[in-house]
Design a protein around this motif. Structure first.
Motif: not given
Length: 398
Positions: A70-76, A139-142
């Motif tokens: 979920p995008i909320v998890k990425v932001i947090v 979002l794009f770690p690679g």
């Protein structure tokens, strides 16, 4: 009696299990609310939960568990990684998440495209550049985790300087890594490295050279420019301009003003770009002549390049007489400096001026000169463009 007791137990047992399950769920919910960690409270503030929201179909088709995060998890997670002294509040984050979902159709990390992610985040209100970059990295770690080129050990980890190196050694290593990434045109990796380097420079404070931090911002502006993320390029360049002193380092301010004009031209704001270049020319032809030798030397370089940029902007504004004047003044100094790109911009602008005024003879001779210039600097691809341009001019002149 035994029969009635057994009957009563069989009726109450399922209800008892149900109550125990509900109480356990309630205790778990109260635990998360008591901890105050924002994910569940953010979801509640936004007005949806993971179970009730209708996610886009593509979120289920991209594959991999990380793609469904979920995008909320990425932001947090990104906020926690930034270690802000005063982090964004739950209500602010909830607003971002709601806008992402309602206006951008983004609910999961897989709904984001790398090329548009930073622009989308800014559009929904994530104004902090450090946080935007961290979210993109999550979002794009690679694609962005390799901040340092292979074979060049990183001098920092998460913005912390290597304690075994002096400030001069750190600065040199950062420059070496940036040079390698620039050569490879890995602009997104440059952004990642530069964000860490800026954080490191801010922590080091007075230990570093005073030009290190604004220079990093200028490098960041150029990386964003090459990614065609012009708003972010303008923001980074403005950060550099606020650090330089117009009284102590006017040449540095003018260098930043020149790149500001380049960014504005990329945004097709040619009138504003022309104003920026005109200010540099006015300074170089006036106050800079009374300045220090360093200032005078910088003014000479900025005068020739800014005239070429001004000519381009005036061509785009269809002010051909003014454009020809600026470009004609820039041509000889740029050629004498053996500056391929500045000379090529000048020649290209002059061809456009002459074509617009139906002076095909001078347009053709200028295009021929551009081809010779390409041969001299071994630029076959650009030579081919001018060969095609030359044929068009010859056909139009008949």
């Amino acid at each position: 009696n035994h029969f009635f007791a057994l009957l009563l137990w069989s009726l109450l047992c399922p209800f008892s299990c149900f109550l125990r399950g509900r109480m356990a769920a309630m205790r778990a919910r109260m635990f998360w609310l008591a901890r105050g960690l924002g994910r569940r409270s953010i979801e509640t503030a936004v007005g949806f939960s993971r179970r009730s929201i209708c996610f886009p179909v593509r979120a289920y088709t991209t594959g991999g568990s990380s793609s469904k995060e979920p995008i909320v998890k990425v932001i947090v997670d990104a906020i926690q990684a930034c270690e802000f002294e005063v982090p964004p509040g739950d209500a602010e984050v909830a607003g971002w998440v709601k806008l992402l979902h309602d206006e951008e159709g983004v609910a999961y990390s897989s709904d984001m495209d790398q090329g548009d992610a930073a622009a989308i985040l800014k559009r929904v209100g994530v104004k902090n550049a450090k946080l935007r970059n961290m979210i993109v990295r999550k979002l794009f770690p690679g694609s962005s985790s390799a901040a340092a080129p292979q074979g060049s050990p990183s001098v920092m980890a998460g913005g912390a300087p290597d304690p075994n190196l002096s400030p001069e050694e750190i600065w040199q290593k950062v420059q070496d890594q940036l040079r390698e990434l620039r050569t490879l045109k890995k602009w997104q990796d440059m952004v990642t490295l530069l964000m860490d380097a800026i954080q490191m420079a801010q922590r080091m404070g007075d230990e570093i050279h005073p030009f290190m931090l604004p220079s990093l911002y200028q490098e960041l502006a150029q990386a964003y420019y090459n990614l065609k993320q012009y708003d972010f390029a303008m923001e980074a360049n403005a950060s550099a301009l606020t650090i330089y002193s117009p009284d102590e380092n006017p040449e540095k301010v003018m260098e930043g003003l020149e790149f500001q004009g380049v960014i504005l031209a990329g945004m097709e704001q040619h009138e504003a770009a022309a104003i920026s270049f005109s200010k540099i020319i006015e300074w170089a032809e006036g106050p800079a002549k009374q300045g220090s030798p360093v200032e005078a030397c910088a003014a000479k370089e900025l005068l020739r390049t800014s005239r070429a940029h001004l000519g381009e902007a005036l061509v785009n504004l269809q002010r051909y007489a003014e454009a020809e004047e600026a470009l004609a003044a820039a041509l000889a100094p740029n050629a004498e400096a053996n500056d391929f790109w500045a000379t090529m911009r000048t020649l290209k602008g002059l061809v456009a001026c002459f074509e617009a005024t139906k002076d095909f003879k001078r347009a053709i001779s200028t295009a021929e000169r551009a081809i010779l210039w390409c041969d001299r600097h071994k630029q076959p691809e650009i030579r081919k463009e001018f060969e095609e341009r030359l044929e068009e001019l010859r056909s139009a002149s008949k």
